[in-house]
Design an enzyme around this catalytic site. Structure first.
Site, PDB file in Angstrom:
ATOM      1  N   SER A  82       0.849  -1.198   0.000  1.00 59.01           N
ATOM      2  CA  SER A  82       0.000   0.000   0.000  1.00 59.01           C
ATOM      3  C   SER A  82       0.874   1.233   0.000  1.00 59.01           C
ATOM      4  CB  SER A  82      -0.884   0.011   1.244  1.00 59.01           C
ATOM      5  OG  SER A  82      -1.544   1.252   1.401  1.00 59.01           O
ATOM      6  N   TYR A 124      -2.873  -0.820  10.531  1.00 63.44           N
ATOM      7  CA  TYR A 124      -2.868  -1.144   9.104  1.00 63.44           C
ATOM      8  C   TYR A 124      -1.566  -0.693   8.447  1.00 63.44           C
ATOM      9  CZ  TYR A 124      -4.251  -1.063   4.170  1.00 63.44           C
ATOM     10  OH  TYR A 124      -4.309  -1.249   2.805  1.00 63.44           O
TER      11      TYR A 124
END
Length: 680
Positions: A557, A570
């Site tokens: 990501s 996360y």
């Protein structure tokens, strides 16, 4: 050509019935024909036609478009210009000048058999029972004993124009006969109606099968071998999965192959008895068999009780003499005009107690090769039960395998897609980025294993991609080592091995530092950091055993670089994944395995993560409506464009495709330009 002609309708119906039952013929094996009256489009007058299954078709699924239609008078006139058996291959090209109308399939090598026999309907089939008689050492005597005057014996002759002349002569000389057994090959039957022809074919097949059943010895494959019995199913499958990488590497030394695993009772029983090494060495006989299985398999000469590592080592030892033997076979039989050797690796590998691994250019070819070797085992059982199995000699096999006509057929094959022969495992593959990636990889030629926590969704996604010859769905909890190993085992048993792994499974919790619990932290890291590690570790064992290199791609990501609010668990685990890419690239490069990553921005469309609450949380953080979150993400980028799942899939393909073979340890941003996430 039209299916409105009654002869064509009857032929298609008969062909489909015969081809639907494996006792009658194998996949794409044999051919059928009908003669009847059509209309000459030039004169409008009636003309006698021959409709015959074209080259490469399958009886069970045959449609009118799969037939070749020829003018019967012109086809039979070729007898007057036939230059003799030494030049009979020229007659195949001549068939093109006998075609009637437009469309239809290319005439096959067996066209002469159908056109020259004086019968309205002809079937040429490859039933196990018929080939068992055809390959018995005393097949001619058995034919007379079993069938009397109703079925004639035709000594082996390679398919072609001369064989058509031979069978036509036998039909004329033996008006009482309904068909013949072709030595080393199969059967042919005929009739004046489609129903009569089909009945005659089935009578020959069933009569042969009944005779074998009644007169066969109790143990056609000899005594049982101690230690060679089938392992219990769970142990058998675990052993097969453990061996699959080594075996696929053996089969793919000259060119990459897709595999198929079979542990049917037929295979396991064959390998459990003393005759299997001798019979396997003799090889298959029917041309349809050995064209797909090679002339003989590689057989592991260890009992099922041997250890996994001992089996791997012995398989590798046996590979070189197998290659030398095949090279010798080629050199003994090749002539100056023979096609080049097509590879010396086995297409069938037999492992006692475990089963059979078959290989081909794609999953269907690999599966069919295994089906054909099962047919060959059935043939050997029938022949050995009545007599002695005596296949055609290697010189005749070579004339078929390296036939100029066969080579021409291979050269006409379409160019393979970029990822042909590659097997991909995509975690979290039922939705979002994972699903788009699975679809793209399959579209580029890969076989795909869709792994997801939700089995029903994984199987539905695989079915949408193309079904079991292209994609299968498996269940996996990537945080569970045993579940991960089971998913990798399922992948290698489905397609023979593994080449490409996409670590995509994930979840996301949007919480501030103070609101993030220890359980939140552990759950987030178990799925993505630990999960990616477990998947990569299990896959790497297969990749290393195969010795074929491979790819591992992490869907990381932009958050692995970018620091945003309320995202500690996360983003930290994404940073963990990002560094796994670098670490594994450095470690696995020695094995030819490339490890790269994708750094997307928030991908809202189709995402299971965003739909599961993450989208609502991020929308609240940024003060926008959840439905507008994708547009919000787009507007904060340089390009002002929303990132979609297919954009990430395209980046995966770019990394694993043919153009970046020297690239490893790379992260590719797929974020429409987020300056704060630029790699430094």
């Amino acid at each position: 050509m039209t299916d409105e002609n009654p002869a064509v309708s009857d032929l298609i119906t008969r062909s489909n019935r015969l081809g639907a039952d494996p006792k009658n013929t194998n996949y794409a094996g044999g051919n059928t024909s009908a003669k009847g009256t059509g209309t000459d489009p030039v004169t409008g007058r009636p003309v006698e036609l021959l409709w015959v299954k074209g080259s490469g078709g399958d009886l069970g699924t045959l449609k009118p478009g799969g037939l070749a239609a020829l003018r019967l008078d012109r086809m039979r006139a070729l007898v007057d210009v036939y230059p003799g058996v030494e030049r009979e291959d020229e007659m195949v090209a001549a068939f093109d000048y006998c075609l009637h109308g437009k469309g239809g399939a290319a005439p096959s090598i067996d066209t002469a058999m159908h056109g020259l026999v004086e019968a309205a309907h002809v079937d040429h089939l490859h039933p196990d029972s018929g080939i068992a008689i055809a390959t018995a050492a005393d097949g001619d005597e058995l034919t007379r004993t079993i069938f009397g005057d109703k079925v004639a014996w035709v000594p082996w002759r390679r398919p072609g124009f001369q064989l058509g002349l031979d069978i036509a002569a036998i039909k004329e000389e033996h008006p009482e006969a309904i068909g013949c057994v072709l030595g080393g090959h199969g059967i042919t039957a005929w009739g004046e109606t489609s129903e009569e022809c089909e009945a005659n074919s089935l009578w020959i097949i069933d009569t042969a099968a009944a005779y074998i059943e009644e007169h066969s010895t109790d143990e056609p494959f000899g005594a049982a071998l101690e230690g060679y019995a089938a392992l219990p199913e769970p142990e058998r499958h675990a052993r097969a999965a453990a061996l699959a990488g080594t075996i696929r590497g053996i089969a793919s030394t000259d060119r990459p192959m897709v595999g198929h695993y079979t542990d049917s009772d037929v295979v396991l029983d064959f390998l459990a008895h003393e005759a299997h090494p001798r019979l396997a060495e003799l090889g298959t006989s029917c041309p349809d068999h050995f064209l797909r299985t090679k002339v003989k398999p590689l057989v592991l000469d260890l009992p099922a009780t041997a250890g996994v590592e001992e089996m791997k080592e012995r398989l590798l030892e046996l590979h070189q003499p197998y290659r030398e033997d095949y090279q010798g076979y080629y050199e003994r039989n090749a002539t100056d005009d023979s096609p080049a050797i097509r590879g010396a690796d086995p297409l069938i590998v037999l492992v006692p107690g475990v089963g059979m691994f078959s290989f081909g250019k794609d999953k269907q070819t690999a599966r069919v090769a295994g089906e054909f070797y099962v047919n060959a085992i059935n043939v050997m059982r029938g022949a050995e039960g009545l007599s002695t199995y005596a296949p055609i000699d290697e010189a005749e096999k070579f004339r078929i395998e390296y036939w100029a006509l066969e080579e021409a057929k291979l050269q006409r094959m379409p160019k393979p897609k970029p990822l042909a022969t590659r097997v991909a495992l995509v975690t979290g593959g039922a939705s979002g980025i994972g699903n788009a990636t699975a679809q793209r990889l399959a579209a580029e030629g890969a076989c795909v294993v869709v792994a997801d926590l939700d089995l029903e969704k994984a199987q539905a996604a695989a079915a949408e991609i193309g079904g079991p010859d292209v994609a299968v769905g498996v269940q996996v909890d990537v945080s569970d080592a045993a579940a991960v190993q089971a998913a990798v085992d399922a992948a290698v048993l489905a397609f023979g091995g593994l080449d490409l792994v996409v670590n995509n499974a994930g979840l996301s919790l949007s919480k501030s530092l103070l609101d993030t619990t220890e359980a939140d932290w552990d759950r987030q890291h178990d799925v993505m950091a630990k999960g990616s590690f477990l998947v990569s570790q299990a896959a790497a064992r297969v990749l290393i055993d195969q010795r074929m290199g491979g790819d591992i791609v992490y869907i990381s990501s932009k958050n692995s670089i970018f620091a945003g609010p309320n995202n500690i668990a996360y983003s930290a685990t994404k940073a963990d994944q990002a560094h796994q890419v670098r670490l594994l690239a450095a470690e696995l490069g020695a094995h030819g395995v490339r490890v790269n990553g994708i750094n997307p921005d928030g991908v809202v469309a189709g995402s299971g993560i965003f739909a599961g609450g993450w989208g609502a949380n991020r929308a609240e953080v940024y003060g926008v409506e959840e439905k507008d979150l994708g547009a919000f993400y787009a507007q904060r980028t340089i390009l002002k464009q929303e990132v979609l799942p297919e954009h990430c899939a395209a980046a995966v393909f770019a990394l694993v495709g043919p153009d970046l073979r020297q690239t490893t340890g790379l992260h590719v941003p797929v974020d429409s330009g987020v300056a704060a996430a630029f790699l430094r």
